[in-house]
Design a protein around this motif. Structure first.
Motif, PDB file in Angstrom:
ATOM      1  N   PRO A 210      27.340  54.526  72.326  1.00 47.22           N
ATOM      2  CA  PRO A 210      28.719  53.759  72.037  1.00 47.22           C
ATOM      3  C   PRO A 210      28.818  52.661  72.582  1.00 47.22           C
ATOM      4  O   PRO A 210      28.367  52.083  73.595  1.00 47.22           O
ATOM      5  CB  PRO A 210      29.616  54.889  73.216  1.00 47.22           C
ATOM      6  N   GLN A 211      29.502  51.718  71.694  1.00 51.13           N
ATOM      7  CA  GLN A 211      29.531  50.399  71.994  1.00 51.13           C
ATOM      8  C   GLN A 211      31.124  50.213  73.031  1.00 51.13           C
ATOM      9  O   GLN A 211      31.143  49.188  73.725  1.00 51.13           O
ATOM     10  CB  GLN A 211      29.507  49.469  70.874  1.00 51.13           C
ATOM     11  N   GLN A 212      31.719  50.852  72.349  1.00 48.49           N
ATOM     12  CA  GLN A 212      33.143  50.830  72.845  1.00 48.49           C
ATOM     13  C   GLN A 212      33.966  52.144  72.988  1.00 48.49           C
ATOM     14  O   GLN A 212      33.823  52.915  71.893  1.00 48.49           O
ATOM     15  CB  GLN A 212      34.108  49.552  72.466  1.00 48.49           C
ATOM     16  N   VAL A 213      34.646  52.476  73.880  1.00 50.63           N
ATOM     17  CA  VAL A 213      35.486  53.821  74.159  1.00 50.63           C
ATOM     18  C   VAL A 213      36.790  53.511  74.426  1.00 50.63           C
ATOM     19  O   VAL A 213      37.149  52.712  75.385  1.00 50.63           O
ATOM     20  CB  VAL A 213      34.826  54.883  74.757  1.00 50.63           C
ATOM     21  N   TYR A 214      37.858  53.971  73.593  1.00 51.00           N
ATOM     22  CA  TYR A 214      39.337  53.583  74.166  1.00 51.00           C
ATOM     23  C   TYR A 214      40.038  55.170  73.777  1.00 51.00           C
ATOM     24  O   TYR A 214      39.792  55.604  73.089  1.00 51.00           O
ATOM     25  CB  TYR A 214      39.895  52.576  73.179  1.00 51.00           C
TER      26      TYR A 214
ATOM     27  N   SER B 212      42.488  61.773  72.809  1.00 53.23           N
ATOM     28  CA  SER B 212      41.294  61.717  72.071  1.00 53.23           C
ATOM     29  C   SER B 212      40.994  60.308  72.069  1.00 53.23           C
ATOM     30  O   SER B 212      41.692  59.373  73.113  1.00 53.23           O
ATOM     31  CB  SER B 212      41.917  61.823  70.386  1.00 53.23           C
ATOM     32  N   MET B 213      39.629  59.977  71.447  1.00 49.64           N
ATOM     33  CA  MET B 213      38.929  58.811  72.034  1.00 49.64           C
ATOM     34  C   MET B 213      38.531  58.075  70.561  1.00 49.64           C
ATOM     35  O   MET B 213      38.353  58.766  69.627  1.00 49.64           O
ATOM     36  CB  MET B 213      37.778  59.000  72.558  1.00 49.64           C
ATOM     37  N   VAL B 214      38.623  56.835  70.641  1.00 47.06           N
ATOM     38  CA  VAL B 214      38.177  55.878  69.382  1.00 47.06           C
ATOM     39  C   VAL B 214      36.867  55.538  70.102  1.00 47.06           C
ATOM     40  O   VAL B 214      36.854  54.662  70.825  1.00 47.06           O
ATOM     41  CB  VAL B 214      39.167  54.752  69.104  1.00 47.06           C
ATOM     42  N   VAL B 215      35.617  55.760  69.186  1.00 47.41           N
ATOM     43  CA  VAL B 215      34.609  55.453  69.748  1.00 47.41           C
ATOM     44  C   VAL B 215      33.746  54.416  68.927  1.00 47.41           C
ATOM     45  O   VAL B 215      33.813  54.877  67.669  1.00 47.41           O
ATOM     46  CB  VAL B 215      33.543  56.645  69.975  1.00 47.41           C
ATOM     47  N   ARG B 216      33.404  53.384  69.196  1.00 50.13           N
ATOM     48  CA  ARG B 216      33.012  52.303  68.270  1.00 50.13           C
ATOM     49  C   ARG B 216      31.266  52.440  68.379  1.00 50.13           C
ATOM     50  O   ARG B 216      30.767  52.383  69.498  1.00 50.13           O
ATOM     51  CB  ARG B 216      33.258  50.866  68.621  1.00 50.13           C
TER      52      ARG B 216
END
Length: 398
Positions: free
Chosen positions: A346-350, A356-360
């Motif tokens: 993962p590069q970024q996690v919000y 839930s999570m938005v994972v880049r």
């Protein structure tokens, strides 16, 4: 003689009368009544059949309604207009409104959806003007307002939970560092506070979108108190924290109950008044830096996304949020929570407000964002548009 004459007259009269068979008349009358009843019964049956046919005709689902009379005005239903996005996008290369994103498709379930992602430059080394951008998978990126200093869009910026306002800190050229707010399209700029911290305690919005947590900074004495600024009050009132905590990179949980910060003891969890709740177990007791910068906090503060930079890459002036190793951990135990990324890092996690999570993650052509639900199941994966390749996520709002 008279009697004889009467008998002769009666006999003559009887000869002139035609005899009538009453049985035949009765049969004819009965036959006539039977025919009348049969006709009546047939007519009633026809009425019932017609009524049934009419009912069936009326309830046929694919039957068009009967035409209106010539003098009846027709009414055509129009679809509800799509709400205009706020703010109005300004065109730029790669940010064409209405164009489909490059690659990828979303398969979201109705209960778990992508929020709106906000972006800023991934590096400010060669950037003179930094624009915020927003994007929601399935739509095109929108270019928003430009911040006066490119560096401000990287580590000193905070997007309000409703996605309408932005807060940042900036020098005024005369030695003072100020706290500003504006609409995300760049309008409505206001200076909220002077002499604020720009190196450690970057402003962060409360879940109600009205308050900002910030840190004081005195040129002679250095960092000072932490306070929560009421941006909606006429006098810009501040509720100061009583604790003297030396922490950085605050993040607020969406339920408003928890704030996570980095300290010399690792990651600490506080309430909205600055009272210490508990410390997250240190990942490496010999190096508190290994705990990492707080990137995002779950809605109830039980999980945290950390950007664990090594000592060689931990340079805030570099202005790069994605240079380390991003991990998700339980704040009570420090245990790492594995994500279903197919072996990718993962590069970024919000975190979103539903947990839930938005994972880049990186792809061969750029980046993709994954939607992972609260239970750790992958819901969807969508390729980012090519125009966001050199950007990084700054926030995700519902």
């Amino acid at each position: 003689m008279n009697d004889q004459r009467l008998r002769l007259d009666l006999t003559a009269l009887a000869d002139e009368v035609t005899s009538v068979d009453l049985r035949d008349r009765t049969l004819r009358t009965s036959r006539r009544l039977g025919i009348q009843r049969a006709v009546a019964t047939s007519a009633a049956a026809l009425v019932l059949v017609a009524a049934a046919a009419g009912t069936a005709f009326a309830i046929r689902p694919d039957q068009s309604p009967p035409p209106l009379p010539a003098d009846t005005p027709s009414v055509t239903a129009s679809p509800s207009p799509t709400p205009t996005p706020t703010p109005t996008p300004s065109g730029s290369a790669g940010d064409t409104p209405g164009a489909p994103p490059s690659g990828g498709s979303s398969t979201n379930t109705p209960s778990v959806q992508f929020g709106k992602l906000f972006y800023g430059p991934a590096s400010v080394a060669q950037v003179k003007t930094a624009n915020l951008r927003s994007w929601r998978p399935g739509n095109s990126p929108v270019r928003l307002g430009a911040l006066p200093e490119p560096f401000a869009s990287v580590e000193r910026v905070s997007i309000s939970p409703d996605g309408r306002r932005v807060a940042w800190v900036q020098g005024d050229g005369e030695g003072s560092i100020n706290l500003y707010t504006a609409d995300v399209d760049g309008s409505g700029r206001q200076r909220m506070r002077t002499e604020v911290d720009q190196t450690c305690v970057h402003p962060v919005w409360s879940p109600d979108g009205r308050h900002l947590l910030f840190g004081e900074w005195n040129e002679a004495e250095g960092p000072g108190r932490y306070g929560v600024l009421d941006t909606g009050s006429a006098n810009r009132t501040v509720r100061w924290w009583a604790s003297e905590l030396a922490g950085c990179n605050p993040r607020w949980s969406s339920d408003g109950a928890t704030i996570a910060m980095n300290t010399h003891d690792g990651v600490v969890l506080l309430d909205s008044s600055g009272n210490r709740k508990h410390d997250m177990p240190v990942l490496d007791p010999s190096d508190f830096l290994a705990s990492g910068d707080v990137m995002s906090l779950s809605p109830h503060g039980d999980r945290i996304a950390l950007n664990r930079r090594d000592s060689g890459s931990r340079n805030q002036e570099a202005g790069v949020l994605t240079s380390g190793v991003v991990v998700v951990r339980a704040t009570q135990t420090g245990k790492e929570i594995r994500l279903p990324l197919g072996g990718r890092k993962p590069q970024q996690v919000y975190f979103q407000t539903d947990g839930s999570m938005v994972v880049r993650v990186k792809t061969s052509n750029g980046y993709a964002v994954l939607l992972v639900d609260e239970d750790g199941r992958k819901i969807s994966e969508t390729a980012e548009p090519a125009s966001l390749k050199n950007e990084q996520i700054l926030a995700v709002v519902d």
